[in-house]
Write an enzyme that holds these catalytic residues in place. Structure first.
Site, PDB file in Angstrom:
ATOM      1  N   GLY A  58       0.823  -1.195   0.000  1.00  0.00           N
ATOM      2  CA  GLY A  58       0.000   0.000   0.000  1.00  0.00           C
ATOM      3  C   GLY A  58       0.863   1.252   0.000  1.00  0.00           C
ATOM      4  N   LYS A  62      -1.251   6.816   2.062  1.00  0.00           N
ATOM      5  CA  LYS A  62      -0.615   7.683   3.066  1.00  0.00           C
ATOM      6  C   LYS A  62       0.032   6.883   4.186  1.00  0.00           C
ATOM      7  CE  LYS A  62      -4.541   9.959   3.159  1.00  0.00           C
ATOM      8  NZ  LYS A  62      -5.245   9.614   1.925  1.00  0.00           N
ATOM      9  N   MET A  63      -0.678   5.883   4.712  1.00  0.00           N
ATOM     10  CA  MET A  63      -0.060   5.075   5.776  1.00  0.00           C
ATOM     11  C   MET A  63       1.106   4.256   5.238  1.00  0.00           C
ATOM     12  SD  MET A  63      -0.891   5.516   8.838  1.00  0.00           S
ATOM     13  CE  MET A  63       0.048   4.125   9.440  1.00  0.00           C
ATOM     14  N   SER A 173      -4.435  -5.449  14.079  1.00  0.00           N
ATOM     15  CA  SER A 173      -4.920  -4.434  15.020  1.00  0.00           C
ATOM     16  C   SER A 173      -5.484  -3.226  14.272  1.00  0.00           C
ATOM     17  CB  SER A 173      -3.797  -3.976  15.948  1.00  0.00           C
ATOM     18  OG  SER A 173      -4.279  -2.949  16.794  1.00  0.00           O
ATOM     19  N   PRO A 174      -6.658  -2.757  14.676  1.00  0.00           N
ATOM     20  CA  PRO A 174      -7.202  -1.555  14.045  1.00  0.00           C
ATOM     21  C   PRO A 174      -6.515  -0.292  14.552  1.00  0.00           C
ATOM     22  CG  PRO A 174      -8.642  -2.245  15.828  1.00  0.00           C
ATOM     23  CD  PRO A 174      -7.544  -3.274  15.739  1.00  0.00           C
ATOM     24  N   MET A 176      -2.632   1.193  16.006  1.00  0.00           N
ATOM     25  CA  MET A 176      -1.202   0.954  16.225  1.00  0.00           C
ATOM     26  C   MET A 176      -0.567   2.002  17.129  1.00  0.00           C
ATOM     27  SD  MET A 176      -0.330  -1.687  14.420  1.00  0.00           S
ATOM     28  CE  MET A 176      -1.098  -2.700  13.171  1.00  0.00           C
ATOM     29  N   HIS A 209     -12.600  11.524  10.840  1.00  0.00           N
ATOM     30  CA  HIS A 209     -11.366  11.182  10.111  1.00  0.00           C
ATOM     31  C   HIS A 209     -11.343  11.957   8.790  1.00  0.00           C
ATOM     32  CE1 HIS A 209     -11.473   7.586  12.718  1.00  0.00           C
ATOM     33  NE2 HIS A 209     -10.186   7.405  12.425  1.00  0.00           N
ATOM     34  N   LYS A 213     -11.252   8.526   4.250  1.00  0.00           N
ATOM     35  CA  LYS A 213     -11.416   7.250   4.979  1.00  0.00           C
ATOM     36  C   LYS A 213     -12.705   6.579   4.533  1.00  0.00           C
ATOM     37  CE  LYS A 213     -11.486   5.019   9.520  1.00  0.00           C
ATOM     38  NZ  LYS A 213     -10.603   3.908   9.140  1.00  0.00           N
TER      39      LYS A 213
END
Ligand SMILES: NC(=O)C1=CN([C@@H]2O[C@H](COP(=O)(O)OP(=O)(O)OC[C@H]3O[C@@H](n4cnc5c(N)ncnc54)[C@H](O)[C@@H]3O)[C@@H](O)[C@H]2O)C=CC1
Ligand SMILES: O=C(O)C1=N[C@H](C(=O)O)C[C@H](O)C1
Length: 326
Positions: A58, A62-63, A173-174, A176, A209, A213
């Site tokens: 990905g 952005k992430m 995990s949603p 971090m 957000h 999103k």
């Protein structure tokens, strides 16, 4: 943050709107400026301790970019390959001095297999899109490559089943961000120890957000599950999701420079007779806490794989509990 207000006898069903601007939902003063970028100096001051190949899926997003940058700053070896949901992208993404080549869906199995051949101890970190969670996880499990799933949404039950059935290593995990993970851990502990303590309380949830999103906050869903164990009543359809930049600026109080990257959450509980209320908030500007946490997650998972730990599926509370979050 928790605030216990005076008995809200006249509390409306929508306390955030009642106040006009969300005064209980204001931006944290300390994060109104962009968080400091990780520099070579800070990176060398904080050695990773271990180094291994990491593939960030990905990197067009952005992430993905933030995690890839954090990984290289921490001395991990960024595999110069990532994927896209689009064919024929013919694109590279520059991360520091590394050119990451982006491949389309039809090439991903062959390319990922070659990566695993070349880097058998590679860890994949996934920050793609909710509708890719399950197909990506299926592929990682099929090829036996350990992965960190930071992407939210998709069919979570199926995600866990895929990992269980394949006996692959995964960390899912949603959330971090270390401090938010600690809050979630506290919520899970309270729910475990005092089930029903908030029996009959009404829960209202608001999350804001960036406009891009696609899904409902995965973190909010995890926190709501704890409130439900505590006995609070919540109707998922009544979750307030704010994606409109104007509302974020003027109602929620998100600093303008973080409209493109923020995660504000507010949980409001009211007793059945309206005599008691609680509010919890966690407001994050930018993405650096998730990027750093994702690298912590990858390091943690790498160590578990290397030590052939019999436990295969982890979450961020495991990382926090083992003292592996910076
Ligand atoms: N666990 C955590 O702490 C956090 C989780 N997230 C989650 O991460 C996900 C991504 O967030 P952002 O980077 O902000 O979104 P984004 O929209 O900026 O990036 C996602 C990228 O993934 C690409 N993509 C979609 N399907 C793909 C596939 N099958 N293969 C490869 N690439 C694909 C998209 O084209 C896009 O470029 C979201 O689900 C978000 O909720 C975001 C921040 C923190
Ligand atoms: O998409 C985001 O930005 C975020 N997603 C995660 C979630 O859905 O909970 C974590 C955080 O809220 C940022």
């Amino acid at each position: 943050m928790l605030s216990l207000r005076a008995p809200p006898r006249t509390l409306s069903p929508s306390p955030w709107r009642r106040r006009g601007r969300l005064d209980g939902f204001a931006a944290p003063r300390c994060v109104s400026a962009a968080p400091p970028a990780t520099t070579l100096e800070t990176a060398t001051a904080r050695p990773a301790g271990v180094s291994f190949p990491i593939l960030v899926n990905g990197c067009t997003g952005k992430m993905g970019v933030s995690v890839a940058e954090a990984a290289t700053s921490r001395g991990l070896h960024l595999v110069p390959v990532s994927f896209s949901s689009r064919e024929n992208l013919d694109k590279t993404i520059q991360i520091g001095d590394i050119d990451v080549e982006i491949y389309g869906p039809s090439a991903r199995e062959d390319v990922l297999s070659s990566v695993i051949d070349e880097f058998p101890d590679v860890i994949v970190v996934d920050y793609t899109a909710p509708n890719s969670v399950n197909s990506n996880a299926e592929l990682y499990c099929k090829l036996g490559v350990p992965f960190v799933m930071g992407t939210t949404g998709g069919d979570q039950q199926l995600l866990y089943k895929s990992v269980q059935d394949s006996n692959n290593y995964a960390l899912i995990s949603p959330q971090m961000g270390k401090q938010v993970v600690a809050f979630l851990a506290a919520m899970e502990t309270i729910a475990e120890q005092f089930p029903g303590a908030f029996s009959g309380y009404r829960l209202e949830v608001l999350e804001s957000h960036q406009a891009g999103k696609l899904d409902t906050s995965g973190t909010a869903k995890a926190v709501i599950a704890c409130f439900e164990k505590l006995g609070a009543v919540f109707d998922m359809d009544r979750m307030v999701k704010i994606r409109d930049p104007e509302q974020q600026l003027y109602m929620v109080g998100v600093p303008e420079e973080h409209i493109e990257g923020h995660a504000f959450h507010l949980y409001h509980l009211t007793s059945p007779d309206d005599s008691v209320s609680f509010e919890f908030q966690h407001n994050v500007c930018g993405r650096s806490i998730y990027a750093e946490g994702s690298v912590d997650a990858a390091v943690f998972l790498y160590k578990k794989v290397q030590s052939m730990d019999p436990k295969r599926i982890y979450n961020m509370i495991d990382v926090l509990q083992e003292g592996d979050m910076r």
